[in-house]
Design a protein around this motif. Structure first.
Motif, PDB file in Angstrom:
ATOM      1  N   GLN A 190     -22.983   2.001   7.266  1.00  0.00           N
ATOM      2  CA  GLN A 190     -24.020   1.672   6.288  1.00  0.00           C
ATOM      3  C   GLN A 190     -24.413   3.236   5.721  1.00  0.00           C
ATOM      4  OE1 GLN A 190     -26.307  -0.611   4.723  1.00  0.00           O
ATOM      5  NE2 GLN A 190     -26.312   1.329   3.600  1.00  0.00           N
ATOM      6  N   THR A 191     -24.067   4.173   6.679  1.00  0.00           N
ATOM      7  CA  THR A 191     -24.416   5.614   6.178  1.00  0.00           C
ATOM      8  C   THR A 191     -23.544   5.977   5.467  1.00  0.00           C
ATOM      9  OG1 THR A 191     -25.544   6.173   8.325  1.00  0.00           O
ATOM     10  CG2 THR A 191     -24.551   7.725   7.113  1.00  0.00           C
ATOM     11  N   ALA A 192     -22.180   5.485   5.489  1.00  0.00           N
ATOM     12  CA  ALA A 192     -21.047   5.722   4.790  1.00  0.00           C
ATOM     13  C   ALA A 192     -20.974   5.125   3.380  1.00  0.00           C
ATOM     14  CB  ALA A 192     -19.716   5.550   5.666  1.00  0.00           C
ATOM     15  N   ILE A 193     -21.596   4.032   3.331  1.00  0.00           N
ATOM     16  CA  ILE A 193     -21.752   3.098   2.183  1.00  0.00           C
ATOM     17  C   ILE A 193     -22.665   3.994   1.136  1.00  0.00           C
ATOM     18  CG2 ILE A 193     -22.664   1.175   1.030  1.00  0.00           C
ATOM     19  CD1 ILE A 193     -21.561  -0.323   3.327  1.00  0.00           C
ATOM     20  N   LEU A 194     -23.888   4.390   1.672  1.00  0.00           N
ATOM     21  CA  LEU A 194     -24.908   5.258   1.099  1.00  0.00           C
ATOM     22  C   LEU A 194     -24.283   6.527   0.727  1.00  0.00           C
ATOM     23  CD1 LEU A 194     -27.630   5.120   0.037  1.00  0.00           C
ATOM     24  CD2 LEU A 194     -28.415   6.121   2.186  1.00  0.00           C
ATOM     25  N   LEU A 195     -23.666   7.180   1.333  1.00  0.00           N
ATOM     26  CA  LEU A 195     -23.114   8.461   0.855  1.00  0.00           C
ATOM     27  C   LEU A 195     -22.043   8.380  -0.133  1.00  0.00           C
ATOM     28  CD1 LEU A 195     -22.569  10.552   4.155  1.00  0.00           C
ATOM     29  CD2 LEU A 195     -24.179  11.265   2.201  1.00  0.00           C
ATOM     30  N   HIS A 196     -21.023   7.338  -0.180  1.00  0.00           N
ATOM     31  CA  HIS A 196     -20.189   7.057  -0.994  1.00  0.00           C
ATOM     32  C   HIS A 196     -21.080   6.475  -2.343  1.00  0.00           C
ATOM     33  CE1 HIS A 196     -16.523   5.688  -2.679  1.00  0.00           C
ATOM     34  NE2 HIS A 196     -17.265   4.253  -3.076  1.00  0.00           N
ATOM     35  N   TYR A 197     -21.822   6.018  -2.195  1.00  0.00           N
ATOM     36  CA  TYR A 197     -22.743   5.534  -3.643  1.00  0.00           C
ATOM     37  C   TYR A 197     -23.235   6.934  -4.240  1.00  0.00           C
ATOM     38  CZ  TYR A 197     -26.377   3.973  -6.651  1.00  0.00           C
ATOM     39  OH  TYR A 197     -27.317   4.023  -7.972  1.00  0.00           O
ATOM     40  N   LEU A 198     -24.166   7.772  -3.349  1.00  0.00           N
ATOM     41  CA  LEU A 198     -24.787   8.865  -3.780  1.00  0.00           C
ATOM     42  C   LEU A 198     -23.967   9.933  -4.456  1.00  0.00           C
ATOM     43  CD1 LEU A 198     -27.472   9.171  -1.104  1.00  0.00           C
ATOM     44  CD2 LEU A 198     -27.758   8.518  -3.666  1.00  0.00           C
ATOM     45  N   ARG A 199     -22.783  10.148  -3.592  1.00  0.00           N
ATOM     46  CA  ARG A 199     -21.772  11.104  -3.950  1.00  0.00           C
ATOM     47  C   ARG A 199     -20.989  10.766  -5.464  1.00  0.00           C
ATOM     48  NH1 ARG A 199     -20.069  13.281   1.698  1.00  0.00           N
ATOM     49  NH2 ARG A 199     -21.798  14.650   2.489  1.00  0.00           N
ATOM     50  N   GLY A 200     -20.660   9.441  -5.321  1.00  0.00           N
ATOM     51  CA  GLY A 200     -20.109   9.027  -6.537  1.00  0.00           C
ATOM     52  C   GLY A 200     -20.961   9.010  -7.698  1.00  0.00           C
ATOM     53  N   LEU A 201     -22.122   8.686  -7.677  1.00  0.00           N
ATOM     54  CA  LEU A 201     -23.155   8.628  -8.826  1.00  0.00           C
ATOM     55  C   LEU A 201     -23.343  10.267  -9.261  1.00  0.00           C
ATOM     56  CD1 LEU A 201     -25.347   7.456 -10.582  1.00  0.00           C
ATOM     57  CD2 LEU A 201     -27.039   7.954  -8.640  1.00  0.00           C
ATOM     58  N   VAL A 202     -23.476  11.203  -8.275  1.00  0.00           N
ATOM     59  CA  VAL A 202     -23.552  12.703  -8.941  1.00  0.00           C
ATOM     60  C   VAL A 202     -22.244  13.027  -9.512  1.00  0.00           C
ATOM     61  CG1 VAL A 202     -23.641  14.974  -7.856  1.00  0.00           C
ATOM     62  CG2 VAL A 202     -25.165  13.226  -6.902  1.00  0.00           C
ATOM     63  N   THR A 203     -21.076  12.575  -9.115  1.00  0.00           N
ATOM     64  CA  THR A 203     -19.829  12.937  -9.783  1.00  0.00           C
ATOM     65  C   THR A 203     -19.679  12.353 -10.966  1.00  0.00           C
ATOM     66  OG1 THR A 203     -18.714  13.324  -7.552  1.00  0.00           O
ATOM     67  CG2 THR A 203     -17.135  13.063  -9.384  1.00  0.00           C
ATOM     68  N   ASP A 204     -20.187  10.997 -11.362  1.00  0.00           N
ATOM     69  CA  ASP A 204     -20.185  10.560 -12.561  1.00  0.00           C
ATOM     70  C   ASP A 204     -20.954  11.133 -13.713  1.00  0.00           C
ATOM     71  OD1 ASP A 204     -18.130   8.731 -11.579  1.00  0.00           O
ATOM     72  OD2 ASP A 204     -19.664   7.126 -11.071  1.00  0.00           O
ATOM     73  N   VAL A 205     -22.179  11.642 -13.110  1.00  0.00           N
ATOM     74  CA  VAL A 205     -23.127  12.351 -13.917  1.00  0.00           C
ATOM     75  C   VAL A 205     -22.898  13.815 -14.173  1.00  0.00           C
ATOM     76  CG1 VAL A 205     -25.527  12.806 -14.295  1.00  0.00           C
ATOM     77  CG2 VAL A 205     -24.898  10.759 -13.320  1.00  0.00           C
ATOM     78  N   LEU A 206     -22.459  14.381 -13.318  1.00  0.00           N
ATOM     79  CA  LEU A 206     -22.240  15.718 -13.424  1.00  0.00           C
ATOM     80  C   LEU A 206     -20.867  16.253 -13.396  1.00  0.00           C
ATOM     81  CD1 LEU A 206     -24.866  17.347 -10.916  1.00  0.00           C
ATOM     82  CD2 LEU A 206     -25.134  16.857 -13.382  1.00  0.00           C
ATOM     83  N   GLY A 207     -19.895  15.459 -13.109  1.00  0.00           N
ATOM     84  CA  GLY A 207     -18.740  16.017 -12.948  1.00  0.00           C
ATOM     85  C   GLY A 207     -18.076  16.265 -11.602  1.00  0.00           C
ATOM     86  N   PRO A 208     -16.864  16.640 -11.314  1.00  0.00           N
ATOM     87  CA  PRO A 208     -16.309  16.779 -10.033  1.00  0.00           C
ATOM     88  C   PRO A 208     -16.931  18.144  -9.545  1.00  0.00           C
ATOM     89  CG  PRO A 208     -14.590  17.304 -11.617  1.00  0.00           C
ATOM     90  CD  PRO A 208     -15.645  16.536 -12.252  1.00  0.00           C
ATOM     91  N   ALA A 209     -17.276  19.163 -10.208  1.00  0.00           N
ATOM     92  CA  ALA A 209     -17.972  20.344  -9.803  1.00  0.00           C
ATOM     93  C   ALA A 209     -18.848  20.807 -10.635  1.00  0.00           C
ATOM     94  CB  ALA A 209     -16.620  21.438  -9.643  1.00  0.00           C
ATOM     95  N   ALA A 210     -20.134  21.170 -10.414  1.00  0.00           N
ATOM     96  CA  ALA A 210     -21.186  21.483 -11.229  1.00  0.00           C
ATOM     97  C   ALA A 210     -22.123  22.296 -10.576  1.00  0.00           C
ATOM     98  CB  ALA A 210     -21.735  20.509 -12.084  1.00  0.00           C
ATOM     99  N   CYS A 211     -22.695  23.286 -11.188  1.00  0.00           N
ATOM    100  CA  CYS A 211     -23.639  24.355 -10.901  1.00  0.00           C
ATOM    101  C   CYS A 211     -25.013  24.133 -11.684  1.00  0.00           C
ATOM    102  CB  CYS A 211     -23.260  25.564 -10.744  1.00  0.00           C
ATOM    103  SG  CYS A 211     -24.327  27.045 -10.162  1.00  0.00           S
ATOM    104  N   PRO A 212     -26.212  24.126 -11.098  1.00  0.00           N
ATOM    105  CA  PRO A 212     -27.438  23.829 -11.923  1.00  0.00           C
ATOM    106  C   PRO A 212     -28.042  25.542 -12.240  1.00  0.00           C
ATOM    107  CG  PRO A 212     -27.777  23.541  -9.664  1.00  0.00           C
ATOM    108  CD  PRO A 212     -26.468  23.545  -9.541  1.00  0.00           C
ATOM    109  N   VAL A 213     -28.441  25.736 -13.454  1.00  0.00           N
ATOM    110  CA  VAL A 213     -28.963  26.800 -13.791  1.00  0.00           C
ATOM    111  C   VAL A 213     -30.324  26.447 -14.484  1.00  0.00           C
ATOM    112  CG1 VAL A 213     -26.819  28.177 -14.028  1.00  0.00           C
ATOM    113  CG2 VAL A 213     -27.370  27.046 -16.072  1.00  0.00           C
TER     114      VAL A 213
END
Length: 474
Positions: A35-58
C-alpha cells in the motif's frame, strides 16, 4: 531493501490502486508495504507528469533555487533548496562537492573523483536507502525495552553530486538544457552497459522422471519460508563480477561497538541460532560511508572483501575475523568510526577456496547455480546481435555484454507449501530472466562547467526551473 520482509509484492504492471483489508484476516507485512509503494508510485508519477523528470522550484528571477552550481576558486558547491528527480524530493542545505552529506569522499585518496580541467557536466544521482534501527536509533521505541524489537524500518532519499567528462570517454557531446537529461542517460548507459539479468527456480527433476519417483532432491527443501537475496558484490562482466546471497534478505546484522584489528565487539550475537553468528560464517563490514561510496563506482575494478568468523567469545560478545580490515586498501578504516554506525552483515553462502574472489562467488552465465535446499539461479547471457546494417553478418557485430553493477539485487521468495520459489514464467512455463529489483538510480543534470581562464570556470545552468503556483499567483 535489506529488511526482514516476508516478500516484496508491489509491481506497477498490475496497476493496483489500493490494498483493502478484510475482517478477521491475518495482516501481512507485504500487504502493508505494498500500500505504501502504491501511494508512492502514484505521487511520484503525478509529480513527474506535472513537472517533468527533473525540476527545481524558484520564487522568482532573484531566487537561485536549490542545487544551483557555483564554481569559484576551485571549489564546486550547490545552493540550498530542493529539487524533484523522477518525483523524488531532494532537499539540500547547501553543500560542497568534497563535503556533501552523503558523499563520504576522501580528497586525499579518491584521485579518480577529482574534478577535471576539461569541460564536464555536474549531475545529481538520487537513490533510496533503507535505514534500520541500528543505523538510526531514534526509530526504536524504548518503551519496548533497551534491546526491544526493531518494529519498523525507514527509507531515505540519498542524493550525490557527481560529474562526467564531456570529452573522450565521457558524454562526448556538449548538451544544452533541453537535451541534457537525454544526453546524460544515454552516456551513462553506454558507459555502464546492459544490466545483468537473473532467473530463479527450485531444482527440477531429471527429464522423463515419473512423478511417483521424484527424487527428494527435487523442489525447495528448506524447513521454513525464506526470502533469498542474490546481490552483486564486485561489478563487471561475467568472469569479473561476483555475487553473494542470503536466505534472510541480508537483514541479519550485528552492530559494532568497537573494533581492534580483526576483533570486533558487538552489541549482540543474535537472538538465536537461526539469526546468530557461528564459526565459518561469512560477514561483510559496512557503515554509512561504505553504503554511500558504493554508488560512486558502479563498476569498480576491485571490491571490499568478505570475511569469515574464525573465533567467537560469547561472554564478551566478540568475534574475530580471518583478516584485519585495516589492511584492505578498499576499506579505509571501515568499522572503526562509531559515528558511521558500523555493523557486520551476515551472508549465507560459503566462499570458494580461492582468495581471488575475495569471499564472494563468481558470476557464471548460462547455467543453473544451486544456492541451497534446491534453490537455483541462472544469470542470463546477453542475446547474440541480430545483425548490423549494410548486410554484414551477425558474427561481425560486436557482441552485447551484460554488466553486473555492485549492489544490484534480486529477491526470491521460497515457499514450503509448494516446494518452489515464486518467480514469473513465460507462456511455455519457463522461468523468465528479470532485471534487478534494485538499486535504482535516478539522474538530473545540474550544470555544464567549462574553462574560462587560468583558474576561472564558466558555469552554464542546465536545471529545469518552475515557479510554484502560489508564487505565480502572488
Amino acid at each position: 531493501m535489506q529488511g526482514d520482509f516476508s516478500r516484496v509484492t508491489f509491481d506497477p504492471v498490475h496497476r493496483f490502486s489500493a490494498v483493502l483489508s478484510q475482517q478477521g484476516r491475518v495482516q501481512l507485512d507485504s500487504e502493508i508495504n505494498e500500500q505504501t509503494a502504491i501511494l508512492l508510485h502514484y505521487l511520484r508519477g503525478l509529480v513527474t507528469d506535472v513537472l517533468g523528470p527533473a525540476a527545481c522550484p524558484v520564487a522568482g528571477e532573484e531566487d537561485p533555487g536549490g542545487f544551483r552550481v557555483d564554481f569559484t576558486d576551485g571549489v564546486l558547491k550547490v545552493s540550498p533548496g530542493h529539487m524533484y528527480v523522477d518525483g523524488m524530493l531532494c532537499e539540500c542545505d547547501g553543500a560542497e562537492y568534497w563535503s556533501q552529506p552523503d558523499g563520504h569522499l576522501d580528497q586525499n585518496h579518491d584521485e579518480s573523483r577529482k574534478l577535471p580541467a576539461d569541460p564536464f557536466m555536474v549531475y545529481l544521482r538520487v537513490w533510496e536507502r533503507l535505514v534500520t534501527a541500528h543505523e538510526e536509533p531514534s526509530i526504536r521505541e524504548l518503551a519496548l525495552g533497551l534491546h526491544g524489537p526493531d518494529t519498523t524500518l525507514r527509507t531515505r532519499v540519498v542524493w550525490q553530486l557527481d560529474w562526467v567528462s564531456l570529452g573522450p570517454g565521457g558524454l562526448e557531446v556538449f548538451p544544452e538544457a533541453d537535451n541534457a537529461l537525454t544526453a546524460l542517460k544515454e552516456g551513462l548507459d553506454r558507459r555502464f552497459g546492459a544490466r545483468g539479468m537473473l532467473a530463479a527456480r527450485a531444482q527440477l527433476p531429471e527429464d522423463e522422471t515419473d512423478p511417483c519417483d521424484l527424487s527428494p532432491e527435487s523442489g525447495f527443501r528448506g524447513p521454513e519460508n525464506q526470502l533469498y537475496r542474490v546481490e552483486v558484490h564486485r561489478g563487471g562482466t561475467a568472469g569479473q563480477a561476483t555475487f553473494k546471497w542470503s536466505r534472510e534478505n541480508g537483514s541479519v546484522v550485528f552492530p559494532v561497538r568497537s573494533a581492534a584489528g580483526a576483533t570486533f565487539e558487538l552489541d549482540t550475537l543474535g537472538r538465536d541460532d537461526k539469526l546468530g553468528l557461528d564459526l565459518g560464517d561469512v560477514v561483510e563490514v559496512v557503515d554509512d560511508a561504505s553504503v554511500a561510496r558504493a554508488a560512486w563506482d558502479v563498476v569498480p575494478r576491485d571490491a571490499t572483501r568478505l570475511y569469515r568468523i574464525v573465533e567467537i567469545d560469547h561472554a564478551a560478545r566478540r568475534v574475530t575475523l580471518d583478516n584485519d580490515p585495516a589492511f584492505d586498501p578498499h576499506q579505509l578504516g571501515l568499522g572503526t568510526a562509531p559515528g558511521l554506525r558500523p555493523l557486520l552483515r551476515r551472508w549465507d553462502h560459503r566462499p570458494p577456496e580461492s582468495a581471488e574472489h575475495s569471499g564472494a562467488l563468481p558470476v557464471e552465465e548460462g547455467r543453473w547455480l544451486t544456492l541451497e535446499d534446491g534453490v537455483q539461479v541462472r544469470f542470463e547471457p546477453a542475446p547474440p546481435p541480430a545483425g548490423v546494417p549494410g548486410g554484414e553478418d551477425a558474427e561481425d557485430a560486436e557482441p552485447v555484454r551484460r554488466v553486473y553493477r555492485p549492489g544490484d539485487y534480486w529477491l526470491i521468495p521460497a515457499r514450503v507449501v509448494t516446494g518452489d520459489v515464486l518467480w514469473p514464467e513465460d507462456a511455455q512455463g519457463k522461468r523468465e530472466p528479470r532485471m534487478p529489483h534494485g538499486v535504482e538510480y535516478h539522474y538530473a543534470p545540474l550544470a555544464k562547467v567549462e574553462p574560462a581562464g587560468d583558474a576561472d570556470r564558466t558555469v552554464i545552468d542546465l536545471r529545469s526551473l518552475f515557479v510554484p503556483l502560489a508564487k505565480a499567483r502572488a
